[in-house]
Scaffold this motif. Structure first.
Motif, mmCIF file in Angstrom:
data_model
loop_
_atom_site.group_PDB
_atom_site.id
_atom_site.type_symbol
_atom_site.label_atom_id
_atom_site.label_comp_id
_atom_site.label_asym_id
_atom_site.label_seq_id
_atom_site.Cartn_x
_atom_site.Cartn_y
_atom_site.Cartn_z
ATOM 1 N N ALA A 145 0.864 -1.190 0.000
ATOM 2 C CA ALA A 145 0.000 0.000 0.000
ATOM 3 C C ALA A 145 0.894 1.232 0.000
ATOM 4 C CB ALA A 145 -0.915 0.010 1.217
ATOM 5 N N THR A 146 0.368 2.319 -0.528
ATOM 6 C CA THR A 146 1.061 3.608 -0.489
ATOM 7 C C THR A 146 0.069 4.652 -0.001
ATOM 8 O OG1 THR A 146 2.484 2.972 -2.337
ATOM 9 C CG2 THR A 146 2.361 5.320 -1.805
ATOM 10 N N VAL A 147 0.437 5.369 1.042
ATOM 11 C CA VAL A 147 -0.449 6.346 1.654
ATOM 12 C C VAL A 147 0.226 7.710 1.620
ATOM 13 C CG1 VAL A 147 -1.732 6.993 3.719
ATOM 14 C CG2 VAL A 147 -1.388 4.571 3.181
ATOM 15 N N ASN A 148 -0.331 8.617 0.829
ATOM 16 C CA ASN A 148 0.252 9.961 0.707
ATOM 17 C C ASN A 148 1.753 9.896 0.416
ATOM 18 O OD1 ASN A 148 -2.262 11.061 1.274
ATOM 19 N ND2 ASN A 148 -1.835 11.291 3.458
ATOM 20 N N GLY A 149 2.117 8.956 -0.450
ATOM 21 C CA GLY A 149 3.507 8.828 -0.852
ATOM 22 C C GLY A 149 4.368 7.967 0.053
ATOM 23 N N VAL A 150 3.810 7.476 1.139
ATOM 24 C CA VAL A 150 4.559 6.625 2.079
ATOM 25 C C VAL A 150 4.229 5.164 1.798
ATOM 26 C CG1 VAL A 150 4.930 6.040 4.508
ATOM 27 C CG2 VAL A 150 4.545 8.431 3.831
ATOM 28 N N ASP A 151 5.262 4.360 1.555
ATOM 29 C CA ASP A 151 5.061 2.950 1.243
ATOM 30 C C ASP A 151 4.903 2.113 2.511
ATOM 31 O OD1 ASP A 151 5.229 3.361 -1.475
ATOM 32 O OD2 ASP A 151 7.384 2.901 -1.585
ATOM 33 N N ILE A 152 3.961 1.179 2.439
ATOM 34 C CA ILE A 152 3.811 0.145 3.468
ATOM 35 C C ILE A 152 4.200 -1.168 2.801
ATOM 36 C CG2 ILE A 152 2.224 -1.087 4.981
ATOM 37 C CD1 ILE A 152 0.496 1.463 5.020
ATOM 38 N N THR A 153 5.146 -1.875 3.384
ATOM 39 C CA THR A 153 5.686 -3.072 2.741
ATOM 40 C C THR A 153 5.244 -4.348 3.462
ATOM 41 O OG1 THR A 153 7.697 -3.140 4.085
ATOM 42 C CG2 THR A 153 7.731 -1.752 2.095
ATOM 43 N N MET A 154 5.483 -5.461 2.783
ATOM 44 C CA MET A 154 5.214 -6.763 3.401
ATOM 45 C C MET A 154 6.055 -6.924 4.668
ATOM 46 S SD MET A 154 3.494 -9.545 3.334
ATOM 47 C CE MET A 154 2.822 -9.680 1.675
ATOM 48 N N GLY A 155 7.243 -6.372 4.659
ATOM 49 C CA GLY A 155 8.093 -6.434 5.850
ATOM 50 C C GLY A 155 7.452 -5.765 7.052
ATOM 51 N N HIS A 156 6.837 -4.610 6.840
ATOM 52 C CA HIS A 156 6.135 -3.931 7.927
ATOM 53 C C HIS A 156 5.045 -4.837 8.501
ATOM 54 C CE1 HIS A 156 7.495 -0.060 5.802
ATOM 55 N NE2 HIS A 156 8.069 -0.038 6.995
ATOM 56 N N MET A 157 4.337 -5.508 7.606
ATOM 57 C CA MET A 157 3.231 -6.358 8.043
ATOM 58 C C MET A 157 3.736 -7.597 8.797
ATOM 59 S SD MET A 157 0.591 -6.119 4.829
ATOM 60 C CE MET A 157 -0.743 -6.790 5.803
ATOM 61 N N ILE A 158 4.845 -8.159 8.316
ATOM 62 C CA ILE A 158 5.415 -9.337 8.978
ATOM 63 C C ILE A 158 5.800 -9.002 10.414
ATOM 64 C CG2 ILE A 158 7.410 -10.901 9.010
ATOM 65 C CD1 ILE A 158 7.355 -10.745 5.915
ATOM 66 N N VAL A 159 6.399 -7.823 10.609
ATOM 67 C CA VAL A 159 6.817 -7.412 11.954
ATOM 68 C C VAL A 159 5.604 -7.253 12.867
ATOM 69 C CG1 VAL A 159 7.878 -5.565 13.311
ATOM 70 C CG2 VAL A 159 8.969 -6.344 11.199
ATOM 71 N N VAL A 160 4.523 -6.657 12.343
ATOM 72 C CA VAL A 160 3.308 -6.490 13.144
ATOM 73 C C VAL A 160 2.738 -7.859 13.525
ATOM 74 C CG1 VAL A 160 0.921 -5.681 13.140
ATOM 75 C CG2 VAL A 160 2.727 -4.237 12.194
ATOM 76 N N ASP A 173 -5.099 -2.673 7.260
ATOM 77 C CA ASP A 173 -5.996 -1.597 7.692
ATOM 78 C C ASP A 173 -5.358 -0.801 8.839
ATOM 79 O OD1 ASP A 173 -7.912 -2.240 5.850
ATOM 80 O OD2 ASP A 173 -9.213 -3.325 7.253
ATOM 81 N N GLN A 174 -4.796 -1.517 9.788
ATOM 82 C CA GLN A 174 -4.182 -0.851 10.931
ATOM 83 C C GLN A 174 -3.014 0.024 10.506
ATOM 84 O OE1 GLN A 174 -3.012 -3.349 14.328
ATOM 85 N NE2 GLN A 174 -1.102 -2.206 14.458
ATOM 86 N N LEU A 175 -2.158 -0.494 9.643
ATOM 87 C CA LEU A 175 -0.990 0.276 9.199
ATOM 88 C C LEU A 175 -1.400 1.496 8.373
ATOM 89 C CD1 LEU A 175 1.474 -2.620 8.324
ATOM 90 C CD2 LEU A 175 1.673 -0.972 10.192
ATOM 91 N N ILE A 176 -2.423 1.343 7.558
ATOM 92 C CA ILE A 176 -2.913 2.486 6.778
ATOM 93 C C ILE A 176 -3.471 3.557 7.710
ATOM 94 C CG2 ILE A 176 -4.737 3.222 5.186
ATOM 95 C CD1 ILE A 176 -4.307 0.568 3.687
ATOM 96 N N GLN A 177 -4.271 3.142 8.698
ATOM 97 C CA GLN A 177 -4.828 4.107 9.652
ATOM 98 C C GLN A 177 -3.727 4.822 10.432
ATOM 99 O OE1 GLN A 177 -7.434 1.624 11.944
ATOM 100 N NE2 GLN A 177 -8.825 1.245 10.224
ATOM 101 N N GLN A 178 -2.719 4.058 10.859
ATOM 102 C CA GLN A 178 -1.614 4.677 11.582
ATOM 103 C C GLN A 178 -0.851 5.659 10.702
ATOM 104 O OE1 GLN A 178 0.596 1.239 12.864
ATOM 105 N NE2 GLN A 178 -0.565 1.018 14.775
ATOM 106 N N THR A 179 -0.717 5.316 9.422
ATOM 107 C CA THR A 179 0.031 6.179 8.501
ATOM 108 C C THR A 179 -0.697 7.491 8.256
ATOM 109 O OG1 THR A 179 0.951 4.221 7.416
ATOM 110 C CG2 THR A 179 1.147 6.304 6.245
ATOM 111 N N VAL A 180 -2.026 7.417 8.063
ATOM 112 C CA VAL A 180 -2.752 8.669 7.826
ATOM 113 C C VAL A 180 -2.757 9.530 9.087
ATOM 114 C CG1 VAL A 180 -4.181 7.743 5.972
ATOM 115 C CG2 VAL A 180 -5.000 7.600 8.323
ATOM 116 N N LEU A 181 -2.836 8.889 10.258
ATOM 117 C CA LEU A 181 -2.791 9.641 11.518
ATOM 118 C C LEU A 181 -1.422 10.274 11.725
ATOM 119 C CD1 LEU A 181 -4.751 7.221 13.882
ATOM 120 C CD2 LEU A 181 -5.430 9.554 13.265
#
Length: 281
Positions: free
Chosen positions: A32-47, A69-77
């Motif tokens: 996913a990419t939120v306002n230009g910030v990438d969320i990667t599979m690595g981020h999800m694996i760590v969570v 969903d959680q990572l996207i919400q955290q990113t927009v916040l």
């Protein structure tokens, strides 16, 4: 011939479109990419790795959706929180990074540390040549006053049954069981009780013994010497001991060789530990 080849190619292309299309499976795969910030599979694996066991057992597709969903919400916040990073967040990130790096390094130190030889050495150090530990099987009657306890001793000397008297008179939780405490070893009873039992002969009844719980009249039912456990029965405990010894030794070695300057509690105002307002600067 050419037309048939073109037809087969078209069919193959259509089949390909019908199959799920998976991105590369690497940790740097962008999910996913939120306002230009990438969320990667690595981020999800760590969570996912940090989730409680009951959540890690959920189906992968459900976890994928929930974590993303959680990572996207955290990113927009986080993106909405304009301005400089608050001091308390910076410090928390430093602490978290320090803790994670320390744990990661210690994991690598311990990776091959728990060998059969190390476990055997720990077992020998703890149990080989050690004196057999004595265990006791006792019953007691607990009452509130010394006079009550003395009356119990007199009644028992007159031939009363200890278990029946315990059921009738004892205020302790073992009363309904006839005062039976079962087998216990050194350190499992309060000192006054333990000392009295260790000096008794099997079958004897004690004089009144005072502890923090009240007054006890004790009967020693039996005693025995406990053999050392088999290594496999205590292997998990020994492995943990090996790890703790390695950790303590390794940290001591690093600390002794490090250049450390530190203050003591007399050098600072320790009440400042509670002053959260300092983090608002």
């Amino acid at each position: 011939m050419l037309k048939r080849t073109q037809l087969m190619a078209s069919v193959a292309f259509a089949v390909t479109l019908a199959l799920p299309v998976y991105a590369e499976n690497g940790a740097d795969t962008v999910v996913a990419t939120v306002n230009g910030v990438d969320i990667t599979m690595g981020h999800m694996i760590v969570v996912r790795a940090g989730l409680p066991e009951q959540y890690r057992n959920l189906p992968d597709d459900a976890l994928f959706t929930g974590i993303l969903d959680q990572l996207i919400q955290q990113t927009v916040l986080a993106d909405a929180a304009k301005g400089d990073t608050p001091l308390r967040v910076e410090l928390a990130l430093e602490n978290e990074r320090r803790a994670l790096m320390a744990a990661e390094h210690m994991d690598s130190v311990l990776a091959d540390a728990v060998t059969d030889d190390a476990v055997q050495a720990a077992y020998d150090a703890k149990y080989a040549g050690a004196e057999p530990e004595k265990e006791f099987d006792a019953s007691h009657i607990l009452v509130e006053t010394e006079d009550e306890a003395k009356d119990l001793v007199t009644t028992l000397e007159g031939g009363a049954d200890f278990a029946e008297l315990a059921k009738e008179k004892s205020t302790g939780p073992s009363g309904p069981r006839g005062g039976a405490l079962g087998w216990f070893g050194k350190g499992m009873m309060v000192p006054e009780f333990e000392t009295a039992v260790m000096d008794m002969e099997v079958g004897a009844v004690s004089a009144p013994i005072k502890t923090q719980f009240g007054w006890h009249v004790i009967k020693l039912n039996n005693s025995r010497f406990k053999d050392a456990p088999k290594m496999e029965d205590v292997r998990e405990e020994l492995e943990q001991q090996v790890r703790m010894d390695i950790v303590d030794s390794y940290i001591s070695k690093l600390t002794d060789s490090a250049t450390i300057s530190r203050k003591t509690s007399v050098d600072v105002d320790t009440s400042k530990l509670k002053d959260l307002s300092l983090l608002e600067k």
